[in-house]
Design a protein around this motif. Structure first.
Motif, PDB file in Angstrom:
ATOM      1  N   ASP A  11     116.708  72.639 120.700  1.00  0.00           N
ATOM      2  CA  ASP A  11     116.059  72.954 121.718  1.00  0.00           C
ATOM      3  C   ASP A  11     114.792  72.203 122.118  1.00  0.00           C
ATOM      4  N   SER A  12     114.310  71.736 121.161  1.00  0.00           N
ATOM      5  CA  SER A  12     112.869  70.900 121.426  1.00  0.00           C
ATOM      6  C   SER A  12     113.227  69.390 121.584  1.00  0.00           C
ATOM      7  N   GLY A  13     114.250  68.901 120.993  1.00  0.00           N
ATOM      8  CA  GLY A  13     114.458  67.624 121.006  1.00  0.00           C
ATOM      9  C   GLY A  13     113.722  66.963 120.001  1.00  0.00           C
ATOM     10  N   HIS A  14     113.080  67.602 118.923  1.00  0.00           N
ATOM     11  CA  HIS A  14     112.171  66.910 117.760  1.00  0.00           C
ATOM     12  C   HIS A  14     112.597  67.583 116.471  1.00  0.00           C
ATOM     13  N   LYS A  15     112.657  66.761 115.617  1.00  0.00           N
ATOM     14  CA  LYS A  15     112.767  67.140 114.196  1.00  0.00           C
ATOM     15  C   LYS A  15     111.698  67.380 113.584  1.00  0.00           C
ATOM     16  N   LEU A  16     111.494  68.510 112.777  1.00  0.00           N
ATOM     17  CA  LEU A  16     110.136  68.568 112.129  1.00  0.00           C
ATOM     18  C   LEU A  16     110.001  68.005 110.996  1.00  0.00           C
ATOM     19  N   ALA A  17     108.796  67.621 110.667  1.00  0.00           N
ATOM     20  CA  ALA A  17     108.525  66.387 109.591  1.00  0.00           C
ATOM     21  C   ALA A  17     108.173  67.260 108.381  1.00  0.00           C
ATOM     22  N   GLU A  18     107.832  68.316 108.435  1.00  0.00           N
ATOM     23  CA  GLU A  18     107.087  69.293 107.046  1.00  0.00           C
ATOM     24  C   GLU A  18     107.141  70.766 107.780  1.00  0.00           C
ATOM     25  N   LEU A  19     107.376  71.558 106.885  1.00  0.00           N
ATOM     26  CA  LEU A  19     107.141  73.139 106.989  1.00  0.00           C
ATOM     27  C   LEU A  19     106.307  73.847 106.410  1.00  0.00           C
ATOM     28  N   ALA A  20     105.324  74.345 106.830  1.00  0.00           N
ATOM     29  CA  ALA A  20     104.146  75.212 106.326  1.00  0.00           C
ATOM     30  C   ALA A  20     104.630  76.596 106.126  1.00  0.00           C
ATOM     31  N   VAL A  21     104.272  76.986 104.956  1.00  0.00           N
ATOM     32  CA  VAL A  21     105.151  78.575 104.449  1.00  0.00           C
ATOM     33  C   VAL A  21     103.977  79.329 104.156  1.00  0.00           C
ATOM     34  N   ASP A  22     104.186  80.579 104.303  1.00  0.00           N
ATOM     35  CA  ASP A  22     103.546  81.902 103.836  1.00  0.00           C
ATOM     36  C   ASP A  22     104.184  82.863 103.473  1.00  0.00           C
ATOM     37  N   GLY A  23     103.572  83.929 102.963  1.00  0.00           N
ATOM     38  CA  GLY A  23     104.292  85.205 102.821  1.00  0.00           C
ATOM     39  C   GLY A  23     104.562  85.242 101.473  1.00  0.00           C
ATOM     40  N   GLY A  24     105.015  86.516 100.996  1.00  0.00           N
ATOM     41  CA  GLY A  24     105.327  87.026  99.497  1.00  0.00           C
ATOM     42  C   GLY A  24     106.163  86.026  98.772  1.00  0.00           C
ATOM     43  N   MET A  25     107.516  85.719  99.499  1.00  0.00           N
ATOM     44  CA  MET A  25     108.527  85.047  98.638  1.00  0.00           C
ATOM     45  C   MET A  25     107.998  83.531  98.380  1.00  0.00           C
ATOM     46  N   SER A  26     107.025  83.241  99.276  1.00  0.00           N
ATOM     47  CA  SER A  26     106.425  81.536  99.069  1.00  0.00           C
ATOM     48  C   SER A  26     105.828  81.497  98.038  1.00  0.00           C
ATOM     49  N   ASN A  27     105.379  82.746  97.149  1.00  0.00           N
ATOM     50  CA  ASN A  27     104.648  82.635  95.625  1.00  0.00           C
ATOM     51  C   ASN A  27     105.861  82.080  94.870  1.00  0.00           C
ATOM     52  N   SER A  28     107.310  82.051  95.082  1.00  0.00           N
ATOM     53  CA  SER A  28     108.082  81.776  94.180  1.00  0.00           C
ATOM     54  C   SER A  28     108.283  80.268  94.045  1.00  0.00           C
ATOM     55  N   ASN A  29     107.974  79.415  93.145  1.00  0.00           N
ATOM     56  CA  ASN A  29     108.276  78.272  93.471  1.00  0.00           C
ATOM     57  C   ASN A  29     109.661  77.514  93.563  1.00  0.00           C
ATOM     58  N   LEU A  30     110.507  78.503  92.677  1.00  0.00           N
ATOM     59  CA  LEU A  30     112.049  78.224  92.924  1.00  0.00           C
ATOM     60  C   LEU A  30     112.344  78.419  94.499  1.00  0.00           C
ATOM     61  N   CYS A  31     111.997  79.487  95.084  1.00  0.00           N
ATOM     62  CA  CYS A  31     112.499  79.744  96.225  1.00  0.00           C
ATOM     63  C   CYS A  31     111.995  78.540  97.058  1.00  0.00           C
ATOM     64  N   MET A  32     110.780  78.168  96.738  1.00  0.00           N
ATOM     65  CA  MET A  32     110.386  77.121  97.799  1.00  0.00           C
ATOM     66  C   MET A  32     111.047  75.615  97.587  1.00  0.00           C
ATOM     67  N   GLN A  33     111.254  75.323  96.367  1.00  0.00           N
ATOM     68  CA  GLN A  33     111.886  74.252  96.049  1.00  0.00           C
ATOM     69  C   GLN A  33     113.284  74.320  96.552  1.00  0.00           C
ATOM     70  N   THR A  34     114.047  75.630  96.423  1.00  0.00           N
ATOM     71  CA  THR A  34     115.326  75.486  97.072  1.00  0.00           C
ATOM     72  C   THR A  34     115.219  75.193  98.450  1.00  0.00           C
ATOM     73  N   GLN A  35     114.208  75.757  99.086  1.00  0.00           N
ATOM     74  CA  GLN A  35     113.996  75.820 100.494  1.00  0.00           C
ATOM     75  C   GLN A  35     114.014  74.208 101.030  1.00  0.00           C
ATOM     76  N   ALA A  36     112.793  73.529 100.331  1.00  0.00           N
ATOM     77  CA  ALA A  36     112.733  71.972 100.422  1.00  0.00           C
ATOM     78  C   ALA A  36     114.186  71.438 100.442  1.00  0.00           C
ATOM     79  N   ASN A  37     115.053  71.763  99.299  1.00  0.00           N
ATOM     80  CA  ASN A  37     116.379  71.195  99.107  1.00  0.00           C
ATOM     81  C   ASN A  37     117.207  71.213 100.395  1.00  0.00           C
ATOM     82  N   ILE A  38     117.295  72.694 100.685  1.00  0.00           N
ATOM     83  CA  ILE A  38     118.284  72.959 101.873  1.00  0.00           C
ATOM     84  C   ILE A  38     117.890  72.265 103.054  1.00  0.00           C
TER      85      ILE A  38
END
Length: 549
Positions: free
Chosen positions: A440-467
């Motif tokens: 939609d935007s024509g641009h690829k995001l370089a980095e994703l800022a996160v927050d909220g309860g599940m962001s406390n999980s290092n495993l979840c956030m590492q999985t997110q970065a990998n995916i």
């Protein structure tokens, strides 16, 4: 499958200052700002909290209360509007007492902001101020049949270009229509011209300002943009939209739409320990999180992992109507001579609520935070893919008739595999949203800022970065939704005057999760997820759905 982290390991992110130089914006006058305070009412899907921040964005006092979740039928989700109001009152009282006990003075609290769960719909009697039905919560899917009928109406294809939202069970409009067609008291109030409508912000502002005596009916642009009644381009109610939903403006009171930051539009608290203090900011929760993450520049984005998961991408001062399954919405409107700022949004119905499901319904864990330990007890998902479509699938799929489905279960499957697949479900949907945003935007995001309860999980956030294959940036203070409402209020009363000042808030001790698997492995995992999504469709025939006229 290649591991996203070692068995039993807790992935360790890297401090952001070791990855990149900090921005050299305006420096905060911390000594001065620590003398001023802003209160923030954060009314979420499962709990309410009140946090008092100092001028540097640090929480000084807070209190949180969970409230009842009602599920009268499969797919139905309701809240008691009175209980929500009471939870707000109690949180203000408890947090303020803590503030006083620390030696602070109430007079140093300069304003209060509000942030709230969006789309959740309340109707009440204008004459009495009493709710006419439980609030219908945003994930509720009772309107599936109604949505199907609305999609067949003339003009349905034009709606998204006007309001930014597709027809689905998600927005407030269809919830209101359901109430009008199925609850006699609501219909009667409408016919007699005494029906008031609002999202949770409007309900709270009405009562905190004194209820029917002062009769203040107001909302901000971010919340109004979630109703399907507001023209995204004019930021006003649109007759074409209201006509489509067959609503007579003479029979229903719609809240006045104002900017998200205002020194006088939202009134003031009329009772309680903070009586007389101005309410100066109001933002829907996901917009508040974008503000709290300092997403003030076009191209910046944040992802909030709460009950659901919501990714907002700042597109600047002109709306971008999505062609790839996303929503267009107001990001924030700070008023004055400033123009509203718009965002593309990807909405995921189930994130933290998937963890709650494993805890409350299946007994996998005793506390939500233990999900990471359970997921880390296995090397990977063991071939399991969990499409957590408890409310259908939201962006970018919009599959109303999907149902929660676990694929790949064998006798090898353990609780840890399902726990990991639950976390991965949110990460996969985030990847699908990011792909749509790039289109939609024509641009690829370089980095994703996160927050909220599940962001406390290092495993979840590492999985997110990998995916997603890009770094994930997590703040140390993760109450960014509450902080965003405080920023809107503080901006209105000149605690801060420029966006450059705000950019320094909550930037200390941020952590970065870098991808640690190959792009090929991430793509392979995502392809499998796509197959699972295709197979979870069509669980209900038309005659099995509720909500028809």
């Amino acid at each position: 499958m290649e591991n996203t982290s070692g068995k039993g390991a807790d992935p360790q992110p890297v401090p952001k200052e070791q990855v990149t130089e900090q921005s050299s914006g305006v420096q905060l006058d911390e000594k001065k700002l620590k003398k001023f305070y802003i209160g923030s009412i954060d009314q979420g899907t499962t709990s309410t909290r009140f946090i008092i921040f100092d001028g540097t964005g640090q929480p000084i006092a807070q209190h949180q209360i969970e409230f009842s979740q009602m599920y009268p039928q499969s797919g139905w989700h309701e809240h008691d509007p009175k209980e929500i109001l009471t939870s707000v009152e109690q949180c203000i009282e408890k947090a303020t007492q803590s503030f006083i006990d620390q030696g602070h003075d109430i007079s140093d609290i300069k304003a209060v902001g509000i942030t709230n769960q969006r789309e959740t719909t309340v109707v009440w009697d204008t004459n009495t101020g009493e709710a006419l039905h439980n609030a219908i919560a945003w994930p509720d899917t009772r309107t599936m049949g109604l949505v199907r009928e609305l999609k067949a109406r003339d003009g349905a294809d034009d709606l998204q270009d006007i309001c930014g939202l597709p027809l689905s069970t998600y927005p407030s409009s269809v919830k209101l229509l359901w109430l009008l067609h199925h609850v006699d008291d609501v219909r009667k109030a409408y016919d007699e011209g005494r029906l008031s409508f609002g999202t949770i912000d409007t309900w709270l502002l009405y009562h905190l300002n004194g209820g029917k005596e002062k009769d203040i009916l107001i909302t901000d642009a971010t919340n109004a943009s979630r109703t399907m009644f507001m023209n995204l381009h004019t930021v006003q109610y649109d007759d074409k939209l209201l006509d489509f939903f067959q609503l007579d403006r003479g029979k229903i009171r719609l809240p006045k739409i104002v900017p998200s930051s205002s020194p006088d539009a939202f009134g003031s608290l009329t009772y309680g320990p903070l009586k007389g203090i101005r309410i100066a900011g109001c933002l829907g929760d996901q917009s508040a999180a974008l503000v709290g993450q300092q997403g003030f520049s076009p191209g910046s984005a944040k992802n909030t992992y709460g009950t659901g998961c919501f990714l907002l991408y700042n597109v600047g001062e002109k709306p971008v109507i999505s062609k790839h399954g996303l929503l267009a919405t107001i990001a924030y409107d700070f008023g004055g001579k400033r123009k509203p700022v718009y965002a593309l949004e990807g909405s995921i119905a189930v994130a933290g609520s998937g963890v709650k499901f494993l805890m409350n319904n299946l007994g996998f864990i005793t506390h939500s935070h233990k999900i990471s330990d359970l997921a880390a007890s296995v090397d990977d998902n063991g071939g399991c893919v969990f499409v957590t479509a408890f409310s259908g699938l939201f962006a970018p799929y919009w599959i109303d008739d999907a149902k929660g489905t676990i694929f790949g279960i064998t006798q090898f499957t353990e609780r840890g595999h399902i726990a990991r697949a639950t976390l991965e479900a949110t990460c996969f949907q985030t990847k699908a949203i990011l792909d749509a945003m790039e289109l939609d935007s024509g641009h690829k995001l370089a980095e994703l800022a996160v927050d909220g309860g599940m962001s406390n999980s290092n495993l979840c956030m590492q999985t997110q970065a990998n995916i997603i294959g890009i770094p994930v940036d997590r703040p140390a203070m993760r109450e960014t939704t509450s902080l965003g409402a405080a920023i809107a209020a503080g901006f209105a009363v000149d605690l801060w005057k420029e966006f450059d000042e705000l950019k320094e808030i909550n930037q200390k001790d941020r952590m970065i999760f870098e991808p640690n698997i190959s792009r090929e492995e991430g793509a392979k995992m995502f392809k499998k997820w796509g197959r699972a999504v295709d197979m979870c469709r069509g669980w209900l025939d038309a005659e099995e759905t509720n909500g028809d006229f």
